[in-house]
Design an enzyme around this catalytic site. Structure first.
Site, PDB file in Angstrom:
ATOM      1  N   GLU A  59       1.147  -8.955  -3.621  1.00 47.44           N
ATOM      2  CA  GLU A  59       1.888  -7.690  -3.728  1.00 47.44           C
ATOM      3  C   GLU A  59       1.474  -6.740  -2.627  1.00 47.44           C
ATOM      4  O   GLU A  59       2.296  -5.973  -2.111  1.00 47.44           O
ATOM      5  CB  GLU A  59       1.645  -7.053  -5.102  1.00 47.44           C
ATOM      6  CG  GLU A  59       2.460  -5.780  -5.356  1.00 47.44           C
ATOM      7  CD  GLU A  59       1.861  -4.514  -4.755  1.00 47.44           C
ATOM      8  OE1 GLU A  59       2.628  -3.602  -4.377  1.00 47.44           O
ATOM      9  OE2 GLU A  59       0.613  -4.438  -4.651  1.00 47.44           O
ATOM     10  N   ASP A  88      -3.504 -10.045  -6.393  1.00 46.99           N
ATOM     11  CA  ASP A  88      -4.330  -9.960  -5.193  1.00 46.99           C
ATOM     12  C   ASP A  88      -5.216  -8.726  -5.134  1.00 46.99           C
ATOM     13  O   ASP A  88      -4.859  -7.649  -5.598  1.00 46.99           O
ATOM     14  CB  ASP A  88      -3.475 -10.056  -3.920  1.00 46.99           C
ATOM     15  CG  ASP A  88      -2.286  -9.095  -3.912  1.00 46.99           C
ATOM     16  OD1 ASP A  88      -1.798  -8.735  -5.001  1.00 46.99           O
ATOM     17  OD2 ASP A  88      -1.838  -8.722  -2.811  1.00 46.99           O
TER      18      ASP A  88
END
Length: 440
Positions: free
Chosen positions: A165, A98
């Protein structure tokens, strides 16, 4: 994730790649032009947490081309790629996917122009300001090298691309979606993170606790509002909350052992709307950092105790006592298994002479911790750092001539080629060492 590394005694060193090279490094150098194209594409097209649809699709396709059995949509957008190659241990390599809601300001020709809406609901630019693009490309590079060298290792290779994350939720999402039940459970899990406080090509490792427990705590402090000219008729929540803020500092300075590490930071204090009105409520937002479960529990208990005690000291009771909310889930501390860490450090030290150092733990957080906590008796884990600061910037910073951007900064532009080359080689070499052809 924000990482700061202690580099005492290291700052004067240059981190050139050693002159000697082996077949693995030669093969990696041949792959680097293609890997850098992959990097530029990922950097220019970041996606937010749990929105990594195109990223996952592109990288899943590459893994299939290499001969992995690939499953998409694990933990919403996660990818699991499995390659079975005889008897032996199971090694998992993890990369996170991400990007962050940050407007990129690096000036790179392939800078991100992507925009999106994160969980806050406020549209913003998107940037790989934490370097997850380098993580993914090293994942691709290691997958290629290991797939080409099946005659050099024996066991099962599980490679995962993890979502979210940055929210601290992606690892749990994959585990709850059956990561250890639907797929081979790992004996070892390896990952790396680029570092914005270390020169490019530097490798840092920390045995034991490496990153902290991360808790977010909200405190609603109640009071009795009224006119600012007549404070004696009120119970001022700003005064009470101020006392709470000051008293909270003693949790670290007077209630935690000087040999332990902890942080209690009040990051937000909000109350009131006008000069001459005493509000009936104040809100505090805290970040709380620790390593051990015992210290974490003591800090959280202490926060609630102090909040209620200060309100009682002001004459409040019952429904007017503060409400303390600890956000769940939290990010647990990352623990690098000492035995695995020592073994991998020995391999990397031999392969990268003069570039591998033990570093201090940091108070940043990483949900990589979840992979060990899901089965601590059977799963060994290690996350290590790979420095990303370009050499010229590093030298200027050491001379006091420049400030280095941190991770999550819109200006963070690592020396991606060195990060990717170093991390790919390190992940591949460590995996080959853990999965010898004999299976022993």
């Amino acid at each position: 994730m924000r990482i700061g590394l202690a580099l005492a005694g290291v700052c004067g060193l240059a981190f050139a790649v050693p002159a000697q090279a082996d077949e693995l490094r030669d093969a990696l150098m041949e792959d680097m032009p293609e890997l850098m194209e992959v990097y530029k594409d990922l950097h220019a097209n970041p996606e937010l947490s749990f929105q990594e649809f195109n990223t996952a699709k592109k990288l899943a396709a590459r893994a299939r081309e290499l001969g992995f059995e690939v499953t998409e949509g694990v933990g919403q957008t996660g990818v699991v790629a499995v390659m079975k190659n005889g008897d032996g241990p199971t090694v998992m390599l993890r990369a996170d996917m991400d990007g962050l809601p940050v407007n990129e300001q690096t000036g790179l020709p392939y800078a991100s122009k992507a925009r999106g809406v994160p969980e806050s609901g406020v549209e913003s630019g998107i940037m790989h300001a934490c370097g997850h693009d380098t993580h993914m490309v090293a994942w691709v590079g290691a997958a290629q090298l290991l797939a080409e060298r099946k005659d050099e290792w024996s066991g099962t290779l599980v490679m995962i691309l993890q979502p979210a994350e940055e929210l601290g939720l992606g690892a749990v999402a994959m585990l709850e979606d059956g990561l250890y039940e639907r797929f081979p459970k790992p004996d070892y899990v390896l990952a790396f993170h680029d570092a914005a406080a270390a020169p490019a090509g530097f490798i840092g490792y920390t045995p034991g606790f490496a990153l902290a427990n991360v808790d977010s705590v909200d405190i609603t402090v109640k009071g009795v509002g009224g006119h600012g000219a007549y404070p004696h008729t009120t119970k001022d929540p700003i005064v009470i909350a101020s006392s709470i803020v000051m008293r909270l500092q003693t949790l670290v300075s007077r209630e935690t052992s000087p040999l332990d590490s902890a942080v209690v930071t009040v990051g937000s204090f909000r109350s009131g709307a006008k000069h001459n009105i005493i509000s009936d409520e104040a809100k505090l937002q805290l970040t709380v950092r620790s390593y051990s479960d015992e210290t974490r529990a003591a800090l959280l208990e202490g926060i609630e105790r102090i909040a209620k005690a200060e309100s009682m000291a002001a004459g409040l009771s019952g429904d007017l006592l503060p409400v303390v909310e600890v956000k769940d889930p939290y990010t647990p501390a990352t623990y690098n298994t000492p035995e695995l860490t020592a073994d991998v450090a020995e391999v990397l030290t031999a392969r990268f002479p003069g570039r591998v150092f033990e570093t201090d733990p940091v108070m940043g957080g990483e949900d990589f911790s979840q992979f060990r906590r899901a089965d601590p008796d059977n799963v060994q884990t290690l996350i290590f750092w790979v420095g990303g600061v370009p050499q010229d910037q590093w030298e200027k910073a050491q001379a006091g001539e420049a400030e280095l951007p941190s991770l999550h900064s819109p200006f963070w532009a690592p020396d991606a080629e060195k990060v990717i080359a170093t991390a790919t080689e390190a992940l591949t070499a460590a995996t080959l060492d853990l999965m010898p052809r004999s299976g022993g």
